[in-house]
Design a protein around this motif. Structure first.
Motif, PDB file in Angstrom:
ATOM      1  N   THR A   3       0.816  -1.215   0.000  1.00 48.13           N
ATOM      2  CA  THR A   3       0.000   0.000   0.000  1.00 48.13           C
ATOM      3  C   THR A   3       0.849   1.264   0.000  1.00 48.13           C
ATOM      4  N   ILE A   4       2.058   1.189   0.541  1.00 44.32           N
ATOM      5  CA  ILE A   4       2.929   2.359   0.583  1.00 44.32           C
ATOM      6  C   ILE A   4       3.339   2.735  -0.839  1.00 44.32           C
ATOM      7  N   ILE A  26       6.003  11.392   8.953  1.00 43.14           N
ATOM      8  CA  ILE A  26       5.185  10.646   9.926  1.00 43.14           C
ATOM      9  C   ILE A  26       6.022   9.552  10.578  1.00 43.14           C
ATOM     10  N   ALA A  27       6.807   8.832   9.786  1.00 40.46           N
ATOM     11  CA  ALA A  27       7.635   7.737  10.310  1.00 40.46           C
ATOM     12  C   ALA A  27       8.678   8.247  11.308  1.00 40.46           C
ATOM     13  N   LYS A  35       6.419   0.094  13.670  1.00 42.16           N
ATOM     14  CA  LYS A  35       6.753  -0.155  12.263  1.00 42.16           C
ATOM     15  C   LYS A  35       5.577   0.223  11.383  1.00 42.16           C
ATOM     16  N   LEU A  36       5.859   0.864  10.264  1.00 42.14           N
ATOM     17  CA  LEU A  36       4.828   1.224   9.297  1.00 42.14           C
ATOM     18  C   LEU A  36       4.419  -0.012   8.514  1.00 42.14           C
ATOM     19  N   THR A  53       0.315   1.362  11.721  1.00 47.94           N
ATOM     20  CA  THR A  53       1.530   0.792  12.292  1.00 47.94           C
ATOM     21  C   THR A  53       1.133  -0.406  13.151  1.00 47.94           C
ATOM     22  N   ASN A  54       2.111  -1.065  13.690  1.00 47.64           N
ATOM     23  CA  ASN A  54       1.845  -2.210  14.557  1.00 47.64           C
ATOM     24  C   ASN A  54       1.320  -1.785  15.932  1.00 47.64           C
ATOM     25  N   GLN A  55       1.270  -0.469  16.213  1.00 42.55           N
ATOM     26  CA  GLN A  55       0.811   0.001  17.513  1.00 42.55           C
ATOM     27  C   GLN A  55      -0.384   0.957  17.454  1.00 42.55           C
TER      28      GLN A  55
END
Length: 168
Positions: A3-4, A26-27, A35-36, A53-55
């Motif tokens: 998707t990126i 953003i990263a 992690k994105l 992200t994973n969070q």
């Protein structure tokens, strides 16, 4: 689907570099171990953006060159995620949290489907890993087929989700 890469490509001529710079910006604000996983942006103008992200989920809406809003949604606050489709190739992502409903509009359907798949996977993993979900022996954890929310219900009893009125 990446998707990126697809989001950068969809940004169009003259906007691809700006989209890549926005993703990098953003990263740069990520938390520890973050992690994105996916990115989506509105088209033809990428003024509404969503970062998975994973969070957490970060929703960035650009209003003008000098003004914008950034909303951060932690996975634990998500009640449901759904795609609202119209009679076009673009759709909306609707994220319902404990105290808000956030819409991200005009994102290509294929990107949204991948984003929703990733979010659903993260939410299911969170439920499996979350030892703080206390349930009695006669209760089970179910995922609503209508809106994707995670629920705890009694075995053998039919419940209805208030949000989407789907039976569980």
């Amino acid at each position: 689907m990446d998707t990126i890469e697809a989001t950068i490509k969809n940004a169009g001529w003259g906007k691809r570099k700006a989209m890549q710079m926005q993703i990098d910006l953003i990263a740069s604000s990520f938390l520890n171990e973050e992690k994105l996983l996916a990115v989506g942006a509105s088209i033809p103008n990428p003024t509404e953006q969503v970062y998975i992200t994973n969070q957490r989920i970060i929703v960035h809406k650009i209003i003008s060159s000098w003004k914008g809003t950034k909303t951060e949604i932690f996975l634990s606050d998500i009640k449901s995620v759904k795609i609202v489709t119209k009679l076009s190739q673009y759709s909306k992502l609707e994220i319902v949290t404990t105290n808000d409903c956030i819409l991200i509009e005009r994102i290509p359907l294929d990107i949204l489907q991948e984003i929703k798949r990733i979010i659903d996977e993260l939410l299911n993993q969170r439920v499996q890993d979350d030892s703080s979900l206390e349930q009695a022996p006669d209760q089970i954890t179910v995922v609503c087929p209508g809106c994707g929310a995670v629920n705890i219900k009694q075995v053998g009893k039919v419940n209805f989700r208030e949000y989407c009125d789907t039976s569980l």
